[in-house]
Design an enzyme around this catalytic site. Structure first.
Site, PDB file in Angstrom:
ATOM      1  CD  GLN A  84      -2.999  -0.795   2.331  1.00 39.74           C
ATOM      2  OE1 GLN A  84      -3.065  -1.624   3.211  1.00 39.74           O
ATOM      3  NE2 GLN A  84      -3.730   0.306   2.328  1.00 39.74           N
ATOM      4  CG  HIS A  85       0.207   3.531   2.353  1.00 38.43           C
ATOM      5  ND1 HIS A  85      -1.105   3.922   2.380  1.00 38.43           N
ATOM      6  CD2 HIS A  85       0.394   2.739   3.436  1.00 38.43           C
ATOM      7  CE1 HIS A  85      -1.690   3.394   3.439  1.00 38.43           C
ATOM      8  NE2 HIS A  85      -0.813   2.658   4.088  1.00 38.43           N
ATOM      9  CG  ASP A 245       0.122  -5.153   1.467  1.00 37.06           C
ATOM     10  OD1 ASP A 245      -0.660  -4.267   1.899  1.00 37.06           O
ATOM     11  OD2 ASP A 245       1.350  -5.115   1.675  1.00 37.06           O
TER      12      ASP A 245
END
Length: 496
Positions: A84-85, A245
């Site tokens: 992520q991110h 994820d």
């Protein structure tokens, strides 16, 4: 006879790519292809060239296809679950303009603080996005790029998350999902769409962003001829929108509207996370109030320092990672890379309580304890965000599902049991992110619910390991908490 219907679930994580080949009818894991990533950076920087992810996906699929021993024509769908991110910026040809800024890149901590203040504080952000900007969030990284590399920001023709980048390479369409989008801090979990005011605050044109699909299981498109040739797979198979994820791991565990709700999960990996699927929209500044891949919510708290931090302490002491004993009077807060929960992005590690009779094994045990207490503290906040009372005996007795690499380590498991006092379930499948992505791929091909799909798969899957509760070690819990709460800002939160 080989299975006629195989789906591929891709787990593109910080350190590697895994491609799980799964029998879509039974959920049986046929093979897992693997390929490593390269992470670079120092002094808070953590970066990877997105082309490394694409090459790793190709290598992992090739390895998995060979190991599975099934014809490529049996594959009917593929989905990517990604870390992520991360911030990926592309030119007009879809090529990366620079290495991606990863979730654990902490350089954007000042930008996160400035963004939080600009909207009116943590509560204002939580009300709109479900989360407060921290260094990990994509919005903070975009702001860092604007301030530190304005030429790159100005040249950006597309902004993607890691899994978006790979899905676009597969299907040729710019698509994300609510789960991963909710980790950007420019997507509103209140409205289910990008927030125009936040985009304006960030100087980010909505035209640079991918379309948000209804769910991670929505069909984003079909595998293009170019991608099919690169992967050795049939063109035209279903490509799911995919997800982050953590959202994919939740699907792999059967968490969601068609499965378990408000059941906590603790993941022990590079980061330590706690999460649960819930119908209650989370609104706590202490949590990331994510959307889930299936239309529910996924409140989550993440710590930066988990297995790698403890392994570093073991290496410094010259010990095997399992050569540990309870820490005695020693307390280690292993915040070696700054910390996200609690929000101490410039923190370093802290050792206190050292005595003449303290052993190296106790110091390693203290590192385990510091990491586990940190993530378990976040668990209580998570339960409250789901509308539950952590002190309620029924809630306290709810099993804690333990996943990630640490779940395979005896010392990690026993430290969690001792400090949580909860029953622990270690799922039989060790590839939950990839399994969840495979369920998204199957759902994209059939239109079925991915959580319901996994629930059916679990009926014939590997058996879980269930461990009973042990008496909670409140002495250690109180000692570590006392140090964490009393440590002065110059020791934990000050500039290095």
């Amino acid at each position: 006879m080989p299975p006629r219907n195989v789906v591929i679930g891709v787990d593109s994580s910080t350190q590697s790519t895994k491609a799980a080949f799964v029998d879509a009818g039974t959920g049986r894991l046929l093979a897992v292809g693997r390929a490593p990533h390269v992470v670079t950076g120092e002094a808070g920087a953590r970066e990877t060239d997105p082309e490394v992810w694409w090459q790793a996906l190709r290598d992992a699929v090739a390895a998995g296809l060979k190991e599975a021993g099934v014809p490529a024509e049996s594959v009917t769908g593929i989905a990517v679950a990604g870390q992520q991110h991360g911030l990926v910026v592309l030119d007009r040809a879809g090529r990366p303009l620079r290495p991606a800024l990863l979730w654990n890149d902490t350089r954007s901590a000042p930008q996160a603080a400035a963004l939080t203040a600009a909207l009116g504080g943590p509560d204002a952000w939580t009300a709109r996005t479900g989360s407060v900007p921290v260094a990990a969030m994509t919005a903070s990284k975009w702001q860092w790029l604007r301030e530190n590399e304005p030429e790159t920001a100005a040249a950006t023709a597309a902004v993607r998350l890691p899994h978006d980048f790979l899905t676009e390479r597969l299907a040729g369409t710019a698509v994300t999902d609510p789960g991963d989008a909710s980790g950007t801090c420019w997507y509103s979990t209140a409205t289910g769409a990008y927030d125009p005011e936040l985009l304006e605050l960030l100087g980010l044109d909505a035209a640079l962003l991918p379309e948000v699909a209804q769910s991670g299981a929505a069909r984003a498109g079909s595998l293009t001829d170019e991608a099919a040739a690169a992967l050795g797979l049939p063109a035209g198979i279903a490509v799911a929108a995919g997800t982050g994820d953590n959202m994919s791991a939740a699907v792999g565990l059967g968490l969601g509207g068609a499965g378990l709700l408000d059941h906590p999960v603790l993941s022990l990996g590079t980061s330590g996370t706690v999460f649960a699927a819930s119908r209650t929209r989370p609104a706590s500044p202490a949590l990331s109030g994510f959307a889930a891949a299936d239309g529910t919510y996924l409140p989550l708290a993440c710590t930066l320092n988990c297995t790698l931090a403890v392994d570093k302490v073991a290496a410094l002491l010259g010990l095997d990672r399992n050569d540990a004993a309870p820490g005695g009077e020693a307390v280690i807060l292993p915040y070696l890379d700054g910390e996200r929960t609690p929000d101490l992005p410039t923190a370093s590690g802290l050792l206190t309580g050292l005595r003449h009779d303290t052993t190296a094994q106790q110091l390693l045990g203290a590192a385990y304890e510091g990491a586990v207490v940190t993530v378990l503290r976040a668990l209580d906040e998570l339960l409250r965000a789901c509308g539950l009372d952590p002190a309620d005996p029924e809630v306290a007795a709810r099993p804690l599902r333990l996943i990630g690499g640490g779940a395979q380590g005896h010392t990690w498991v026993e430290t969690v049991r001792r400090l949580s006092g909860r029953p622990v379930i270690v799922p039989g499948s060790g590839e939950l992110v990839a399994l969840g992505a495979a369920a998204l791929a199957a759902a994209a091909a059939t239109g079925e619910d991915p959580v319901a799909t996994v629930t059916g798969w679990n009926a014939c899957g590997e058996a879980d390991t269930e461990l009973p509760a042990v008496t909670r070690d409140m002495d250690t819990w109180d000692r570590v908490n006392s140090v964490l709460e009393r440590a002065a800002a110059p020791l934990l939160g000050g500039e290095r």
